[in-house]
Write a protein that holds these residues in place. Structure first.
Motif: not given
Length: 226
Positions: A65-78
Motif C-alpha cells: 500500500x505504498x500508493x497511500x504514501x504522500x512522500x516516499x524516501x528511497x533510502x538506499x543509494x549504492x
C-alpha cells in the motif's frame, strides 16, 4: 478532518532505519520496506507496517500500500539502477513527493532528471551542517518565525560595546533588540531603555531579518561584519 501524513521508507539500512524510526516517534504513519528480513525486524518494534520485499518490483509496492504514501524516501543509494527503477514505479503510483538518497553528485543529477523531487547526499549535508555549527557557534537560533525573521541569541557585536541602544540605528539593519544578559547576570532584562549601554560579555536576544537558515547553513553576511 486533516489527513495524517503517510511516508514510505524504502531501504532500512542505517540511514533508512533512522529516518523511519524518527518519523514514527513523531507520530507520522510509516510504511517501511526492505528486502532483508533482519533489517525489517530492526524497525518492527517501532513501525507496525514494516514488510520484507523487493521495492524495485511494482507489485510489491502495491501489496504494501505504498500508493497511500504522500512522500516516499528511497533510502538506499549504492546502486543507481535500483533508485531509477523505484522512482519510475513511484511515479506510476502517483506519489506526490519522492526523495532519494545517493552517494555522489553525478547520480544526483540523474535521479533528478528521472523524477526525484529531492536527492540527498548525506555526507555532504552533514558536513555543511557541522561546519556551519562550528563556524557560527556564537549564534543560537531560538525561534524561526518565518523564512526571513528569527529570534536569535548572539554575543554582543564588537562595534556595539560602550554604545547606547539608541545610538545604533539597528532598525536599518533589520534588527530589534528584545533583551540583554550581562556576563554576570543569571537572567535576561527585557524592555530595554534606549539609554542602555552595551558591555563586553553581553548576550543579546534580537529579532532579526538578517539571519536565515538555507540548506543547513547560517547566513551572517549582514549580522556578522566585524
Amino acid at each position: 478532518m486533516k489527513k495524517n501524513k503517510v511516508v514510505a521508507v524504502l531501504g532500512l539500512g542505517l540511514f533508512g532505519a533512522s529516518v523511519a524510526k524518527t518519523l514514527a516517534k513523531n507520530g507520522v504513519e510509516v510504511i517501511a520496506m526492505d528486502k532483508y528480513m533482519d533489517h525489517v525486524e530492526e524497525v518492527s518494534s517501532h513501525i507496525i507496517n514494516a514488510v520484507q520485499g523487493d521495492f524495485t518490483k511494482l507489485e510489491n509496492l502495491e501489496a504494501a500500500f505504498v500508493n497511500k504514501a504522500d512522500i516516499a524516501i528511497i533510502a538506499t543509494g549504492e546502486q543507481l539502477e535500483v533508485a531509477i527503477t523505484t522512482i519510475f514505479h513511484l511515479k506510476k503510483l502517483n506519489i506526490k513527493t519522492i526523495i532519494a538518497k545517493t552517494k555522489n553528485k553525478m547520480y544526483r543529477e540523474v535521479l533528478i532528471k528521472v523524477g526525484a523531487d529531492r536527492v540527498i547526499l548525506p555526507e555532504v549535508e552533514i558536513g555543511i551542517e557541522i561546519g556551519s555549527e562550528i563556524a557560527h557557534a556564537r549564534i543560537q537560533d531560538l525561534l524561526e518565525l518565518d523564512e526571513d525573521y528569527h529570534i536569535v541569541e548572539i554575543d554582543v557585536e564588537k562595534d556595539w560595546i560602550n554604545k547606547m541602544l539608541s545610538e545604533l540605528n539597528l532598525n536599518e539593519e533589520k534588527l530589534n533588540v528584545l533583551g540583554v544578559k550581562g556576563e554576570d547576570d543569571k537572567r535576561y532584562s527585557f524592555l530595554l531603555n534606549p539609554s542602555y549601554r552595551f558591555k563586553s560579555g553581553d548576550r543579546v536576544v534580537v529579532l532579526s531579518g538578517n539571519v536565515s537558515i538555507n540548506d543547513n547553513a547560517i547566513n551572517l553576511e549582514n549580522l556578522d561584519e566585524n
